[in-house]
Design a protein around this motif. Structure first.
Motif, PDB file in Angstrom:
ATOM      1  N   ARG A  48       0.951  -1.099  -0.210  1.00  0.00           N
ATOM      2  CA  ARG A  48      -0.004   0.306  -0.433  1.00  0.00           C
ATOM      3  C   ARG A  48       0.982   1.708  -0.062  1.00  0.00           C
ATOM      4  O   ARG A  48       0.374   1.897  -0.259  1.00  0.00           O
ATOM      5  N   THR A  49       1.609   1.333   0.957  1.00  0.00           N
ATOM      6  CA  THR A  49       2.742   2.452   1.461  1.00  0.00           C
ATOM      7  C   THR A  49       4.243   1.829  -0.045  1.00  0.00           C
ATOM      8  O   THR A  49       4.156   0.298   0.965  1.00  0.00           O
ATOM      9  N   PRO A  50       5.550   2.851  -0.237  1.00  0.00           N
ATOM     10  CA  PRO A  50       6.797   2.193  -0.372  1.00  0.00           C
ATOM     11  C   PRO A  50       7.539   1.211   1.249  1.00  0.00           C
ATOM     12  O   PRO A  50       8.199   0.837   0.928  1.00  0.00           O
ATOM     13  N   ASN A  51       6.788   1.954   2.247  1.00  0.00           N
ATOM     14  CA  ASN A  51       7.582   1.294   3.772  1.00  0.00           C
ATOM     15  C   ASN A  51       7.007   0.261   4.051  1.00  0.00           C
ATOM     16  O   ASN A  51       7.356  -0.529   5.513  1.00  0.00           O
ATOM     17  N   ASP A  52       5.825  -0.331   3.130  1.00  0.00           N
ATOM     18  CA  ASP A  52       5.544  -2.081   3.854  1.00  0.00           C
ATOM     19  C   ASP A  52       6.415  -2.551   3.868  1.00  0.00           C
ATOM     20  O   ASP A  52       7.046  -2.532   3.107  1.00  0.00           O
ATOM     21  N   GLY A  53       6.148  -3.590   4.596  1.00  0.00           N
ATOM     22  CA  GLY A  53       7.030  -4.813   4.216  1.00  0.00           C
ATOM     23  C   GLY A  53       7.214  -5.885   4.954  1.00  0.00           C
ATOM     24  O   GLY A  53       5.761  -6.018   5.286  1.00  0.00           O
ATOM     25  N   ALA A  54       7.923  -6.536   5.587  1.00  0.00           N
ATOM     26  CA  ALA A  54       8.202  -7.710   5.782  1.00  0.00           C
ATOM     27  C   ALA A  54       8.859  -7.810   7.201  1.00  0.00           C
ATOM     28  O   ALA A  54       9.976  -7.639   7.388  1.00  0.00           O
ATOM     29  N   ASN A  55       8.857  -8.732   8.157  1.00  0.00           N
ATOM     30  CA  ASN A  55      10.283  -9.319   8.624  1.00  0.00           C
ATOM     31  C   ASN A  55      10.432 -10.681   9.137  1.00  0.00           C
ATOM     32  O   ASN A  55       9.129 -11.506   8.616  1.00  0.00           O
ATOM     33  N   VAL A  56      11.622 -10.751   9.540  1.00  0.00           N
ATOM     34  CA  VAL A  56      11.886 -12.795   9.827  1.00  0.00           C
ATOM     35  C   VAL A  56      12.475 -12.638  11.517  1.00  0.00           C
ATOM     36  O   VAL A  56      12.846 -12.287  11.317  1.00  0.00           O
ATOM     37  N   THR A  57      11.484 -14.062  10.989  1.00  0.00           N
ATOM     38  CA  THR A  57      12.323 -14.551  12.711  1.00  0.00           C
ATOM     39  C   THR A  57      12.875 -16.176  12.077  1.00  0.00           C
ATOM     40  O   THR A  57      11.764 -17.104  12.246  1.00  0.00           O
ATOM     41  N   VAL A  58      13.996 -16.396  12.502  1.00  0.00           N
ATOM     42  CA  VAL A  58      14.946 -17.888  12.405  1.00  0.00           C
ATOM     43  C   VAL A  58      14.515 -18.650  13.449  1.00  0.00           C
ATOM     44  O   VAL A  58      14.611 -17.799  14.682  1.00  0.00           O
ATOM     45  N   GLU A  59      13.712 -19.531  13.249  1.00  0.00           N
ATOM     46  CA  GLU A  59      13.099 -20.186  14.429  1.00  0.00           C
ATOM     47  C   GLU A  59      14.288 -21.488  14.996  1.00  0.00           C
ATOM     48  O   GLU A  59      14.077 -21.826  15.607  1.00  0.00           O
ATOM     49  N   ASN A  60      14.844 -22.223  13.798  1.00  0.00           N
ATOM     50  CA  ASN A  60      16.037 -22.846  13.821  1.00  0.00           C
ATOM     51  C   ASN A  60      16.729 -22.948  12.799  1.00  0.00           C
ATOM     52  O   ASN A  60      16.461 -22.317  11.751  1.00  0.00           O
ATOM     53  N   ASP A  61      17.483 -24.495  13.140  1.00  0.00           N
ATOM     54  CA  ASP A  61      18.548 -24.150  12.026  1.00  0.00           C
ATOM     55  C   ASP A  61      18.463 -24.284  10.388  1.00  0.00           C
ATOM     56  O   ASP A  61      19.189 -23.997   9.564  1.00  0.00           O
ATOM     57  N   SER A  62      16.146 -24.656  10.173  1.00  0.00           N
ATOM     58  CA  SER A  62      16.569 -25.191   9.061  1.00  0.00           C
ATOM     59  C   SER A  62      14.790 -24.277   8.582  1.00  0.00           C
ATOM     60  O   SER A  62      14.890 -24.128   7.649  1.00  0.00           O
ATOM     61  N   THR A  63      14.342 -23.767   9.487  1.00  0.00           N
ATOM     62  CA  THR A  63      12.955 -22.742   9.702  1.00  0.00           C
ATOM     63  C   THR A  63      13.065 -20.713   9.666  1.00  0.00           C
ATOM     64  O   THR A  63      13.712 -20.844  11.132  1.00  0.00           O
ATOM     65  N   MET A 117      12.599  -7.346   2.319  1.00  0.00           N
ATOM     66  CA  MET A 117      11.885  -5.880   1.982  1.00  0.00           C
ATOM     67  C   MET A 117      11.371  -5.574   3.228  1.00  0.00           C
ATOM     68  O   MET A 117       9.928  -6.050   3.721  1.00  0.00           O
ATOM     69  N   THR A 118      11.898  -4.838   4.357  1.00  0.00           N
ATOM     70  CA  THR A 118      10.551  -3.923   5.530  1.00  0.00           C
ATOM     71  C   THR A 118      11.197  -2.408   5.208  1.00  0.00           C
ATOM     72  O   THR A 118      12.491  -1.531   4.634  1.00  0.00           O
ATOM     73  N   GLY A 119      10.346  -1.310   5.460  1.00  0.00           N
ATOM     74  CA  GLY A 119      10.795   0.368   5.698  1.00  0.00           C
ATOM     75  C   GLY A 119      11.264   0.656   4.653  1.00  0.00           C
ATOM     76  O   GLY A 119      12.411   1.564   4.211  1.00  0.00           O
ATOM     77  N   GLY A 120      11.136   0.145   3.060  1.00  0.00           N
ATOM     78  CA  GLY A 120      11.165   0.617   1.789  1.00  0.00           C
ATOM     79  C   GLY A 120      13.477   0.515   1.284  1.00  0.00           C
ATOM     80  O   GLY A 120      13.778   0.903   0.530  1.00  0.00           O
ATOM     81  N   ALA A 121      13.890  -0.759   2.015  1.00  0.00           N
ATOM     82  CA  ALA A 121      14.601  -1.187   2.365  1.00  0.00           C
ATOM     83  C   ALA A 121      15.040  -2.992   1.841  1.00  0.00           C
ATOM     84  O   ALA A 121      14.488  -3.354   2.651  1.00  0.00           O
ATOM     85  N   TRP A 122      15.773  -3.812   1.365  1.00  0.00           N
ATOM     86  CA  TRP A 122      16.409  -5.261   0.810  1.00  0.00           C
ATOM     87  C   TRP A 122      17.003  -5.039   2.495  1.00  0.00           C
ATOM     88  O   TRP A 122      18.221  -4.424   2.261  1.00  0.00           O
ATOM     89  N   LYS A 123      16.509  -6.473   3.061  1.00  0.00           N
ATOM     90  CA  LYS A 123      17.794  -6.422   4.088  1.00  0.00           C
ATOM     91  C   LYS A 123      17.874  -8.159   4.308  1.00  0.00           C
ATOM     92  O   LYS A 123      17.427  -8.820   3.567  1.00  0.00           O
ATOM     93  N   VAL A 124      19.343  -8.860   4.499  1.00  0.00           N
ATOM     94  CA  VAL A 124      19.304 -10.032   4.225  1.00  0.00           C
ATOM     95  C   VAL A 124      19.297 -10.339   6.275  1.00  0.00           C
ATOM     96  O   VAL A 124      20.049  -9.873   6.801  1.00  0.00           O
ATOM     97  N   ALA A 125      18.525 -11.804   5.852  1.00  0.00           N
ATOM     98  CA  ALA A 125      18.308 -12.226   7.396  1.00  0.00           C
ATOM     99  C   ALA A 125      19.445 -12.706   8.135  1.00  0.00           C
ATOM    100  O   ALA A 125      20.074 -13.983   7.449  1.00  0.00           O
TER     101      ALA A 125
END
Length: 135
Positions: A48-63, A117-125
């Protein structure tokens, strides 16, 4: 791996996803230096806006869990509502098509680069940060 490509921005078509890599196809069509390595378009979402995005939570070594930062954005794959699927390298377990999914890697995590992508920028998990939402 691109975890949350923008399908559209407030109704205007953007990148989206497809099995053979829509991002790579679009990039290679306009850039002189071509991408040849595998690039996975994992899921897309309604922006909806350029600042939309997602967050990532690492659960374990594969998920890892990928969660949209805002309600009402919806996950999509190939222009349709997203569902669970898998290939030789990972599995997507769509927990909530309107909010989150799990990605389960089939090989050691150090062989992948997961971008979100979050807040208009790409990040690495960061796989060393377990059980902490990465924004």
């Amino acid at each position: 791996m691109l975890l949350n490509l923008p399908e559209c921005l407030d109704g205007v078509q953007m990148v989206g996803t497809r099995d053979d890599g829509e991002f790579r196809m679009m990039y290679n069509a306009i850039m002189p230096q071509k991408l040849t390595n595998p690039i996975y378009d994992v899921e897309a979402f309604y922006m909806r806006t350029p600042n939309d995005g997602a967050n990532v939570t690492v659960e374990n070594d594969s998920t890892a869990t990928v969660t949209l930062n805002d309600w009402g954005r919806w996950w999509l794959y190939y222009g349709l509502g997203a569902t669970s699927y898998e290939n030789a390298d990972f599995k997507v377990d769509m927990k909530d098509p309107g909010h989150s999914y799990n990605i389960i890697l089939k090989h050691p995590a150090d062989g992948y680069k997961l971008l979100y992508m979050t807040g208009g920028a790409w990040k690495v998990a960061d796989w060393s940060k377990k059980n902490i939402a990465q924004y």
